[in-house]
Design a protein around this motif. Structure first.
Motif, PDB file in Angstrom:
ATOM      1  N   GLY A  51    -129.766  -5.504 -12.122  1.00 30.20           N
ATOM      2  CA  GLY A  51    -129.339  -4.136 -12.422  1.00 30.20           C
ATOM      3  C   GLY A  51    -127.857  -3.968 -12.703  1.00 30.20           C
ATOM      4  N   LEU A  52    -127.209  -5.015 -13.231  1.00 33.17           N
ATOM      5  CA  LEU A  52    -125.765  -4.924 -13.441  1.00 33.17           C
ATOM      6  C   LEU A  52    -125.329  -5.176 -14.884  1.00 33.17           C
ATOM      7  CD1 LEU A  52    -124.456  -6.705 -10.208  1.00 33.17           C
ATOM      8  CD2 LEU A  52    -124.327  -4.270 -10.748  1.00 33.17           C
ATOM      9  N   SER A  53    -126.241  -4.951 -15.831  1.00 32.31           N
ATOM     10  CA  SER A  53    -125.903  -5.186 -17.241  1.00 32.31           C
ATOM     11  C   SER A  53    -124.653  -4.429 -17.670  1.00 32.31           C
ATOM     12  CB  SER A  53    -127.055  -4.764 -18.140  1.00 32.31           C
ATOM     13  OG  SER A  53    -128.107  -5.661 -17.974  1.00 32.31           O
ATOM     14  N   ASP A  54    -124.488  -3.233 -17.117  1.00 31.17           N
ATOM     15  CA  ASP A  54    -123.330  -2.425 -17.524  1.00 31.17           C
ATOM     16  C   ASP A  54    -122.050  -2.817 -16.786  1.00 31.17           C
ATOM     17  OD1 ASP A  54    -124.385  -1.556 -15.128  1.00 31.17           O
ATOM     18  OD2 ASP A  54    -123.909   0.550 -15.480  1.00 31.17           O
ATOM     19  N   ARG A  55    -122.121  -3.864 -15.965  1.00 28.65           N
ATOM     20  CA  ARG A  55    -120.935  -4.318 -15.219  1.00 28.65           C
ATOM     21  C   ARG A  55    -120.586  -5.771 -15.552  1.00 28.65           C
ATOM     22  NH1 ARG A  55    -121.318   0.290 -14.131  1.00 28.65           N
ATOM     23  NH2 ARG A  55    -121.011   1.395 -12.144  1.00 28.65           N
ATOM     24  N   ILE A  56    -121.166  -6.283 -16.615  1.00 33.98           N
ATOM     25  CA  ILE A  56    -121.116  -7.727 -16.867  1.00 33.98           C
ATOM     26  C   ILE A  56    -119.695  -8.273 -17.044  1.00 33.98           C
ATOM     27  CG2 ILE A  56    -121.469  -7.565 -19.393  1.00 33.98           C
ATOM     28  CD1 ILE A  56    -123.636  -9.854 -18.920  1.00 33.98           C
ATOM     29  N   LYS A  57    -118.782  -7.446 -17.515  1.00 39.30           N
ATOM     30  CA  LYS A  57    -117.391  -7.892 -17.724  1.00 39.30           C
ATOM     31  C   LYS A  57    -116.462  -7.445 -16.595  1.00 39.30           C
ATOM     32  CE  LYS A  57    -117.817 -10.211 -21.523  1.00 39.30           C
ATOM     33  NZ  LYS A  57    -117.897  -9.648 -22.863  1.00 39.30           N
ATOM     34  N   HIS A  58    -117.042  -6.832 -15.566  1.00 36.34           N
ATOM     35  CA  HIS A  58    -116.212  -6.359 -14.453  1.00 36.34           C
ATOM     36  C   HIS A  58    -115.833  -7.494 -13.511  1.00 36.34           C
ATOM     37  CE1 HIS A  58    -116.824  -1.788 -14.647  1.00 36.34           C
ATOM     38  NE2 HIS A  58    -117.351  -2.284 -15.754  1.00 36.34           N
ATOM     39  N   LYS A  59    -114.687  -7.334 -12.859  1.00 35.48           N
ATOM     40  CA  LYS A  59    -114.254  -8.277 -11.827  1.00 35.48           C
ATOM     41  C   LYS A  59    -114.833  -7.817 -10.487  1.00 35.48           C
ATOM     42  CE  LYS A  59    -111.462 -10.900 -14.317  1.00 35.48           C
ATOM     43  NZ  LYS A  59    -110.089 -10.540 -14.642  1.00 35.48           N
TER      44      LYS A  59
END
Ligand code: ADP
Ligand code: MG
Length: 233
Positions: free
Chosen positions: A131-139
């Motif tokens: 459930g983290l597709s929208d956070r894929i580039k987050h640190k």
């Protein structure tokens, strides 16, 4: 087929002249696809057992078979190889690398296996499943505790291990987040037939496992299988 077989598995530590029997001759089988909770008081040997299963520790005596291979007969390189391929780890403190984003963290274990480069798609798919597709580039610093633990769970699965080991994975998150993480683990366990062994203090979480192993003083006090609870209508 047993996924994991412990035969008189023993780990002693020396503290001064004292010998601490952290795991004291444990014999049991864990089958492929089982969902096992390991419980017991602090100091009962839970982490020692998990670290032995994950080949992070070498036993003092006894044998440990993983997928029918006697790991106690392997050399260091073969042990490391087996650990990288067959075992996924999740710790209470997440252990994500702060300088890397979500995708890079999930892809890390691919470095330690052959053909790891082909795993990027797998990593992206797992990030989607947690459930983290929208956070894929987050640190990691930009994520909540629950989200960081989802990253750690995705990372533990990227090499398609046969066994996932979790040491107090919900120890640092609130109750609701903990339940969401457990629901995720149940789903992965069902869909991928991956064996899950979770160490937990939380009786509510432990009661959701289909098997509970209770340790005391390095020994198995009880080992109970429970019927899966049906959802309340
Ligand atoms: P748990 O995870 O159930 O709290 P552990 O497996 O960490 O228990 O510890 C089991 C026993 O082994 C405890 O008595 C602990 O103090 C001891 N122990 C664990 N690790 C070490 C170590 N590296 N050196 C000495 N004793 C240790
Ligand atoms: Mg522990």
């Amino acid at each position: 087929m047993a996924n994991v077989r412990l035969v008189e598995l023993t780990k002693n530590y020396k503290r001064g002249s004292e010998i601490i029997r952290a795991l004291d001759g444990v014999t049991l089988d864990i089958d492929k696809g089982e969902f096992v909770a390991v419980v017991g008081r602090s100091g009962s040997g839970k982490t020692t057992m998990l670290d032995l299963l994950g080949l992070l520790l070498k036993p003092t005596a006894g044998s440990l078979f993983i997928d029918d291979v006697d790991t106690t007969k392997l050399g260091d390189r073969q042990r490391a190889k087996m650990r990288a391929r067959r075992v996924g780890f999740v710790f209470q403190e997440y252990n994500l690398l702060s300088g890397m984003n979500v995708l890079e963290n999930v892809m890390l274990p691919l470095r330690y296996v052959k053909n790891g480069a082909a795993g990027k798609q797998r990593a992206i798919e797992l990030i989607d499943r947690v459930g983290l597709s929208d956070r894929i580039k987050h640190k990691p610093s930009e994520l909540s505790g629950g989200q960081m633990q989802r990253v750690a769970i995705a990372r533990s699965m990227v090499n398609r291990p046969s066994l996932i080991l979790l040491d107090e994975p919900t120890g640092a998150v609130d109750t609701e987040t903990a339940q969401q993480l457990v629901d995720l683990l149940k789903l992965l366990n069902r869909e991928d037939q991956v064996t899950i062994v979770i160490v937990t203090h939380d009786v509510d979480i432990a009661s959701q496992a289909r098997r509970q192993i209770r340790l005391k003083d390095g020994k198995v006090l009880t080992d109970e299988r429970v019927e899966e609870k049906l959802p309340v209508a």
